[in-house]
Design an enzyme around this catalytic site. Structure first.
Site, PDB file in Angstrom:
ATOM      1  N   HIS A  66       1.018  -1.205  -0.712  1.00 33.44           N
ATOM      2  CA  HIS A  66      -0.172   0.272  -0.012  1.00 33.44           C
ATOM      3  C   HIS A  66       0.595   0.944   0.071  1.00 33.44           C
ATOM      4  CE1 HIS A  66      -3.238  -2.480   0.815  1.00 33.44           C
ATOM      5  NE2 HIS A  66      -4.115  -2.080   0.347  1.00 33.44           N
ATOM      6  N   LYS A 125       0.041   5.028   4.768  1.00 32.82           N
ATOM      7  CA  LYS A 125      -1.295   3.336   5.985  1.00 32.82           C
ATOM      8  C   LYS A 125      -0.665   3.079   6.453  1.00 32.82           C
ATOM      9  CE  LYS A 125      -3.652  -0.912   5.194  1.00 32.82           C
ATOM     10  NZ  LYS A 125      -5.023  -0.051   5.769  1.00 32.82           N
TER      11      LYS A 125
END
Length: 249
Positions: free
Chosen positions: A131, A135
């Protein structure tokens, strides 16, 4: 023959990124329509384009189904509004999911089937996810869902088989372990893969998210599917026809 009436959809959290994406997806379809938008209590009466935001109670009164990408607290408020809706009976079918992507939820079913079919003694399982750099949690909720799917396929508890955070001299991989590997970099929307590796062959099941609107599309599919369903708690496996009946919890 007159056309079927369009499903009336309410959008909670309409001022947020996902709420706006959901409204755009609904507007692009011909089987449903946005009948109400609402957000925080103080936003009622505010204009969003040509539409005026309403209260949760007002939304519940005019909608067949509501899509909610908000907070637990806001969801409780929405539930209370549903419970006070005028009418002879309150019938609620809820579709709950940690990920509304149709592709991810199909992947969950495939992972469970593969883990059930391939012997744990011969096949190692590793869940990989990547990600964007912003995040803050790891592994992702979707990665954990994939790990749970693999554990279900093997008839075991993920808590007892999960292997994370390898660093330094960790020793050999534990027998039957379900490992997790994590990457955080750049602006990656979401990459997930489950690798099943034997001594002489490797099977990789993967999903790539290219745009966050895919979650809105999946949520709208779930909303349309939920209309007219029996009361109960469902998930995306039910929506895709990969599970039977409502969930138990």
């Amino acid at each position: 023959m007159p056309p079927s009436p369009r499903i009336r959809i309410g959008v909670a959290g309409a001022l947020g990124r996902m709420g706006r994406a959901v409204a755009e997806v609904v507007d692009a379809r011909d089987d449903c329509e946005v009948s109400a938008l609402f957000d925080r209590p103080e936003s009622a009466g505010q204009r969003l384009g040509e539409r005026v935001l309403v209260t949760p109670g007002e939304a519940v009164a005019v909608c067949d189904v509501i899509i909610d990408f908000t907070s637990p607290e806001a969801s409780v408020t929405l539930t209370r509004a549903c419970m006070t809706r005028d009418g002879p009976a309150l019938v609620i079918a809820v579709v709950r999911s940690g990920n509304f992507s149709l592709g991810v939820n199909l992947l969950l079913g495939l992972v469970e089937q593969a883990a059930r079919t391939l012997r744990a003694a011969d096949w190692d399982i590793e869940v990989f996810e990547a990600h964007h750099r912003r995040k803050v949690d790891a592994p992702s909720g979707t990665a954990r869902m994939l790990g749970e799917a693999a554990a279900r396929g093997r008839g075991i508890s993920l808590a007892g088989a999960s292997e994370r955070g390898r660093d330094g001299v960790t020793g050999p991989r534990g027998p039957g372990a379900i490992g997790f590997s994590v990457m955080r970099a750049g602006g990656i929307v979401g990459e997930h893969a489950v690798v099943l590796a034997a001594e002489d062959e490797i099977l990789t099941l993967s999903h790539s998210a290219r745009n966050r609107s895919l979650f809105a599309r999946g949520a709208v599919e779930a909303a349309v599917w939920a209309v007219g369903r029996a009361p109960g708690l469902y998930d995306m496996q039910d929506v895709l026809g990969l599970a039977g009946g409502a969930a138990d919890d």
